[in-house]
Design a protein around this motif. Sequence first.
Motif, PDB file in Angstrom:
ATOM      1  N   TRP A  51      -6.495  10.704  -1.610  1.00 49.29           N
ATOM      2  CA  TRP A  51      -7.487  11.655  -1.381  1.00 49.29           C
ATOM      3  C   TRP A  51      -7.571  12.060   0.187  1.00 49.29           C
ATOM      4  N   VAL A  52      -7.341  11.093   1.001  1.00 51.92           N
ATOM      5  CA  VAL A  52      -7.623  11.285   2.551  1.00 51.92           C
ATOM      6  C   VAL A  52      -6.290  12.139   2.946  1.00 51.92           C
ATOM      7  N   ALA A  53      -5.359  11.627   2.302  1.00 47.14           N
ATOM      8  CA  ALA A  53      -4.063  12.416   2.744  1.00 47.14           C
ATOM      9  C   ALA A  53      -4.140  13.810   2.166  1.00 47.14           C
ATOM     10  N   MET A  67     -13.828   8.602  -7.427  1.00 47.72           N
ATOM     11  CA  MET A  67     -14.716   7.393  -7.298  1.00 47.72           C
ATOM     12  C   MET A  67     -15.414   7.092  -8.962  1.00 47.72           C
ATOM     13  N   ALA A 121     -12.697   4.850 -10.102  1.00 46.60           N
ATOM     14  CA  ALA A 121     -13.045   3.236  -9.613  1.00 46.60           C
ATOM     15  C   ALA A 121     -14.239   2.831 -10.396  1.00 46.60           C
ATOM     16  N   TRP A 168       0.796  -1.094  -0.115  1.00 47.80           N
ATOM     17  CA  TRP A 168      -0.048   0.033   0.163  1.00 47.80           C
ATOM     18  C   TRP A 168       0.842   1.215   0.037  1.00 47.80           C
ATOM     19  N   LEU A 199      -8.314  -1.774  -5.984  1.00 47.28           N
ATOM     20  CA  LEU A 199      -8.128  -0.355  -6.615  1.00 47.28           C
ATOM     21  C   LEU A 199      -6.678   0.284  -6.226  1.00 47.28           C
ATOM     22  N   HIS A 232      -2.994   3.992  -3.139  1.00 50.04           N
ATOM     23  CA  HIS A 232      -4.218   3.585  -3.525  1.00 50.04           C
ATOM     24  C   HIS A 232      -4.833   5.074  -3.460  1.00 50.04           C
ATOM     25  N   GLY A 267      -7.848   6.562  -2.926  1.00 51.69           N
ATOM     26  CA  GLY A 267      -8.520   6.903  -2.039  1.00 51.69           C
ATOM     27  C   GLY A 267      -7.761   7.198  -0.861  1.00 51.69           C
ATOM     28  N   LEU A 268      -6.775   6.667  -0.579  1.00 51.54           N
ATOM     29  CA  LEU A 268      -5.835   6.950   0.594  1.00 51.54           C
ATOM     30  C   LEU A 268      -5.136   8.191   0.225  1.00 51.54           C
TER      31      LEU A 268
END
Lengths: 477, 211
Positions: free
Chosen positions: A119-121, A164, A167, A55, A179, A114, A116-117
């Motif tokens: 984005w979170v960061a 998204m 994805a 990851w 993903l 990833h 999504g990860l």
Amino acid sequence: MAWYLIILPLLAALIAYLIPSDTWRIRLLPITAVLEFLGVLIALRGWGTAPPTSWLALDALGGWVMLIISAVFMICSFYVPAYLALRPERPHRKFILCFLGFLSMASLVTQARHPGLVWVAMETLTLTTARLIYFNHNPRSVEATWKYLMIGSVGIAFALLGTMFIAYSAHVGGVRDPLEYQNLMGKALQLSKPWLRAGFVLTLIGYGTKMGIAPLHTWKPDAYSETPGVVGALLAGGVTSCAFLALLRIYAILAAAGEIRFAQELMVGFGLLSMAWAMVFMVRQVDLKRMLAYSSVEHMGILIFGIGIGGLAARFALFHLAANALVKSVLFLSAGNIHRCYASRQLPHVTGVIRRTPVSGWLLILGFLAITGMPPFAPFISEFNIAAAALSGKSLWLGVLFLVFLGGIFLAMSDTVLQMVLGTPSARRERTPYRDTVPLTAPLVGALVLALVLGVWLPRPLSDMLHNAAARVEGQP
Amino acid sequence: MFCDFLLALAFLTNFSLAVSGRINKVIQMAVFQGVLLGLMPIAMGLGRHFHILLMALAAIVVKGWLIPFLFRRAFKEAKIQREVDPYISYPASLILCALGTGLSLLMAQHLPLPPDTPHPLLLPASMATLFTGCLLLVSRKKAITQVVGYLVLENGIYLFGLLLVEEMPLLVETGILLDLFVGIFIMGIVIHHISAAFDSMDTHNLSKLKD
């Protein structure tokens, strides 16, 4: 090593928040920066060997960006102690907490595989840096913080939607694997094209807002002008680089899916628009930091223009990321010094800088020459090569426009900078006790020297890494 | 069936968000919509996956309890007037919202869905909610209503995320929810500073910085 780069600054941030001693809290900053930089150097030795399933790992592209960010961070963190000594009235516990929190999130952005990860960061990074903009605690800085927070959050919400969509394009195309960038690029041909295109447009809007490309840059002049110069340097060299990386990761998926023409046209269009927009607002700009903010808009434009032209230009756009980050820190930090000295950042109050504070004045002039593309500084190499690639490409007029905007920006910027630097200091302006000292100027000299070295010599391992990173951006796994 | 009912309610909350004139009413509506959407995964019959159930519960707790708590606090401290104060009239907001909903239905037809998609209304509902969020963001003067707009925007994205709920890892979902919560928490703090600095929450005051 991946975890070390994320946990170290996070731990330091926690200690900085809890420790009662002011001097040690401030000292923690350069110590962490050096440890982090060494960690990056060690982690970079293995950029080609990370297992594709993990990851978190530095690849060539993420590693290059992380190297730039940790270098800029180091420059800033050596400057911060002297700066905070100039502002004894402002508490700095939360400032240092967020400063270190930024580094932790930046290393997560560069290493995460990833989307999504990432984005979170990126969102966490926005929230952390919002606190830095509010350093001055006055109505003007509230306004700048609010704009940064709202525009940044909404922009990044669009990036989430775009992520998204991408994805979902995999879902529609029947890709059932996790993903993950490497995976998506490998199976790119199966992805559903309409969703992929829509996803790219949304991520371009989203991460473009964080990069500050026109017309999504409206938070930028306000945020950069109301915040200390050192935060400006961190935003212009760090936050924008993270957003650029997040965008490039998605761009690479499009390239691998054979949709590169579509993406390139958008990148070139937004790139030229940003340069044109910046040029218009830099003409007769009286505020030094706002001018630097527009210069940052311009250079974000150069970056995505270079990526859009592709090939050689894409490689030099990645090189330009480093050149811009280093020279921007020289400019923002010297602007910060000048602001401290004059208690103003605007013409006609700021004149005769070179007599009042010679070192900062010279650094501002040299930084200005470097950023506008004077040899032998690093931006010259990248701007020259991007222009050459554009001129020898399919449509000549793209290259011509690029050069016209560069020339226009040089003229607009030189007007303001020369008026500030030359001339005699106005006698009516009251004198502040500020004097150029070694801790306030040495980090700038270091950054300028680095930009000079990169302009004449790129070490072999770095050039290999750049080659690999550019190939990855263009969709080769 | 229950699922389509929830989506229809989501469409209706969008309209009522567009016309509500009272700030606490708008907040209530956005919170209601959040809880509604939190129930969606269960209505879609995904309750058998433990991690999806957990995320749905977390979403309901955050959007139905924690975020309203933050709003109430900002509301109380800020001593603000009760009106929403839009830039455009309520009928105009309603017409724009209706237009947006129509456009979402049209747009959803042009994006290819896999043939066996169980909930064809999900995509247009998500787009319409996104659109309403954007409308609230740009057409309202008070800082707190802009935050509500952001929340509604996130609701729309959450709705779209339900299409991929089985593929997003728990870690990422948690991160997204946490960021939403912390984001609104920090916006609440900034609102507090805005009302302290200007003695009002009108974003009109926030226009000193310009070229």
